[in-house]
Design a protein around this motif. Sequence first.
Motif, PDB file in Angstrom:
ATOM      1  N   ASP A  17       2.416   2.614  13.119  1.00  0.00           N
ATOM      2  CA  ASP A  17       3.293   1.871  11.977  1.00  0.00           C
ATOM      3  C   ASP A  17       3.186   2.108  10.698  1.00  0.00           C
ATOM      4  O   ASP A  17       4.007   2.152   9.633  1.00  0.00           O
ATOM      5  CB  ASP A  17       3.380   0.430  12.281  1.00  0.00           C
ATOM      6  CG  ASP A  17       4.477  -0.567  11.665  1.00  0.00           C
ATOM      7  OD1 ASP A  17       5.682   0.088  11.558  1.00  0.00           O
ATOM      8  OD2 ASP A  17       4.161  -1.541  11.101  1.00  0.00           O
ATOM      9  N   HIS A  27       4.726   3.450   5.376  1.00  0.00           N
ATOM     10  CA  HIS A  27       5.277   2.918   6.599  1.00  0.00           C
ATOM     11  C   HIS A  27       5.525   3.949   7.806  1.00  0.00           C
ATOM     12  O   HIS A  27       6.623   4.530   7.827  1.00  0.00           O
ATOM     13  CB  HIS A  27       6.672   2.209   6.222  1.00  0.00           C
ATOM     14  CG  HIS A  27       7.192   1.441   7.518  1.00  0.00           C
ATOM     15  ND1 HIS A  27       8.628   1.127   7.573  1.00  0.00           N
ATOM     16  CD2 HIS A  27       6.505   0.775   8.431  1.00  0.00           C
ATOM     17  CE1 HIS A  27       8.907   0.680   8.656  1.00  0.00           C
ATOM     18  NE2 HIS A  27       7.508   0.283   9.009  1.00  0.00           N
ATOM     19  N   LYS A  58       2.581  -6.093   7.169  1.00  0.00           N
ATOM     20  CA  LYS A  58       3.651  -5.829   6.207  1.00  0.00           C
ATOM     21  C   LYS A  58       3.196  -6.277   4.661  1.00  0.00           C
ATOM     22  O   LYS A  58       3.227  -5.499   3.862  1.00  0.00           O
ATOM     23  CB  LYS A  58       4.986  -6.213   6.446  1.00  0.00           C
ATOM     24  CG  LYS A  58       5.446  -5.786   7.676  1.00  0.00           C
ATOM     25  CD  LYS A  58       5.383  -4.393   7.947  1.00  0.00           C
ATOM     26  CE  LYS A  58       6.264  -4.075   9.404  1.00  0.00           C
ATOM     27  NZ  LYS A  58       6.319  -2.569   9.587  1.00  0.00           N
ATOM     28  N   LYS A 113      10.560   5.130  16.148  1.00  0.00           N
ATOM     29  CA  LYS A 113       9.067   5.570  15.808  1.00  0.00           C
ATOM     30  C   LYS A 113       7.981   5.195  16.777  1.00  0.00           C
ATOM     31  O   LYS A 113       7.068   6.250  17.067  1.00  0.00           O
ATOM     32  CB  LYS A 113       8.934   4.398  14.623  1.00  0.00           C
ATOM     33  CG  LYS A 113       7.896   4.744  13.904  1.00  0.00           C
ATOM     34  CD  LYS A 113       7.887   4.124  12.330  1.00  0.00           C
ATOM     35  CE  LYS A 113       6.760   3.786  12.081  1.00  0.00           C
ATOM     36  NZ  LYS A 113       6.728   2.983  10.645  1.00  0.00           N
TER      37      LYS A 113
HETATM   38 MN    MN Z   1       7.324  -1.304  10.664  1.00  0.00          MN
END
Ligand code: MN
Length: 624
Positions: A314, A267, A247, A293
């Motif tokens: 991701d 994302h 991230k 997801k």
């Molecule tokens: Mn994520």
Amino acid sequence: MSSATLSKPSLGQSPAIRTGPIRVIATSAPQGTDESVVAWVDSIAAITVPDQVIWCDGSPQEWDGLARLMVTQGTVVQLNPEHRPYSFLARSDPSDVARVEDRTFICSEDETDAGPTNNWAEPAQMRATLAPLFAGCMRGRTMYVMPFSMGPLGSPLSRLGVQLTDSPYVVASMSVMTRMGTSALKLIDAATAWVPAVHSVGKPLAEGEADVAWPCNTTKYISHFPQTREIWSYGSAYGGNALLAKKSFALRIASTMARDEGWMAEHMLILKITNPRGKAFHVVAAFPSACGKTNLAMLKPTIPGWTVETIGDDIAWLHPSADGTLRAINPEAGFFGVAPGTGVSTNATAIETVWGNTIFTNVAMRDDGDVWWEGLTDKAPDHLIDWQGNEWTPASGTKAAHPNSRFTVAAKQCPSISDDWEDPKGVVIDAIIFGGRRATNVPLVVEARDWEHGVYLGATISSEKTAAAEGTVGELRRDPFAMLPFCGYNMADYWANWLKVGQQLRPGGRMPRIFQVNWFRKDENGDFLWPGFGENSRVLEWILERVDGKLPAADGPLGLVPTAGGLNVEGLDLAEGDLEKLFEVDAESWLAEADSTEEFFATFGDKVPAALLNQLTVLRSRLS
Ligand code: MN
Ligand code: OXD
């Protein structure tokens, strides 16, 4: 279900930690290492004062050594190799179980560059705060140097970084999640830009002090310096707080690089989908958390003739290319997936992926030395050791696995991984999907009229909070482009970047089309209207038949929707009227939603691009 049916037999994989001699460890920089890296590593070692510095090569022998060390230190236990070959279970400190958004900072020179959706800290002030924390913070520990590539090694779309850490668990995880080691280091020369990332668990050891299984600190700072592209993380060893390639680099820092260089760090998952005529498409999709997801990334279509393959689960880096197409790479090399809710009936592909060679964190352990979590099987085993190491039975009344427990596994181990997932040129994107969890209002699928309308759909993604999350159930959380916690700069400038990139894509060529989906709409009794999971392939079919020019669409107030009979619901057990309800547009609630969007946009002041304000006006006029 017995665990034996959950795990694949090992294919020539050593069932135990290998026991050969420990390789010679590189305690000084490998020959040829660029001077900038050596100087930086030396400078951080001088601040953090580790007992030794190890340069990671990314080899399997190195991984073995780390595994042995972690077993000895009690950070992980090895799972029963008969059920889960070469796999490990880590139990974190109960205070260190998730990303800490309120301890995550964007330290841009100017506060408006961080924008209203980020925690801002003045860079000099943050440096002054961090200096005493990092001073001597690695005493009694080893500092590992991890050079890594985000994206295929040597691809012009990839970017390089070097993370320092004093956590063997972080090294073992990063070596699954990125292309880490000597081959990445070799790509760095005097002309190469690379992102420096410093990580410490923040628990120095005094002379003779015994270590704990999961060292961390109650003080935590996950700090990003977009101007100098630096990351400094202190106090946590968990997930996105500590695996800084994910991230912190691939989204927060990369989004600022992307803005400056004319691309987009997103994302998003990436899929390759092939239709019954043998034509392949590539799709990216952004969803806030708790919207399935990973299930979509590994979807098994229920409709005949369609295949879905995985490229990423991701993060996607999207680059406009000279031929007017948008090309995507998955910068990661592994999956750091949420375990609870991932099961044989909901995501069989993920379950097959974690058959072995997997690090599990904070899941429960079965009596036979395998793992378990809520949702893996319908029935819980009669006895488990829970994620905190306590005895557990179904009568305990607590979760056996932490709700944010994870599996860390190499992407190449996924049975549905696509053969082009490491294409250094990236894959050409045909469709972009935005989704959220909405019990009301948002139709099953809507196609944007054009790029600007699509950017509006992304900017206005919101998702209802579930019972598992803090706050009132059903309350809407705005999560533009599913990037709320991950955008490294002002979100309104990020929208402007989307509009700018769109102008570089050739309209009428293979410019990706943009769609919005909602699998979670409910009827008046609170029951889901759409079956979801594998049946979502029907929506993908509609999307890709639209892209392929095979289907007409009807123009509705929110965008383009299926014409009567356009969505394939053959064989689906939908109740009378449910299909209509899935597409119902209630003008009154949509006008209220437009008001709320106007308020949300107002928090960004005059930075909101005119094109998005114009979309809001168009929406209101179409509704009335
Ligand atoms: Mn994520
Ligand atoms: C993740 C997240 O862990 O989005 O992927 O929080």
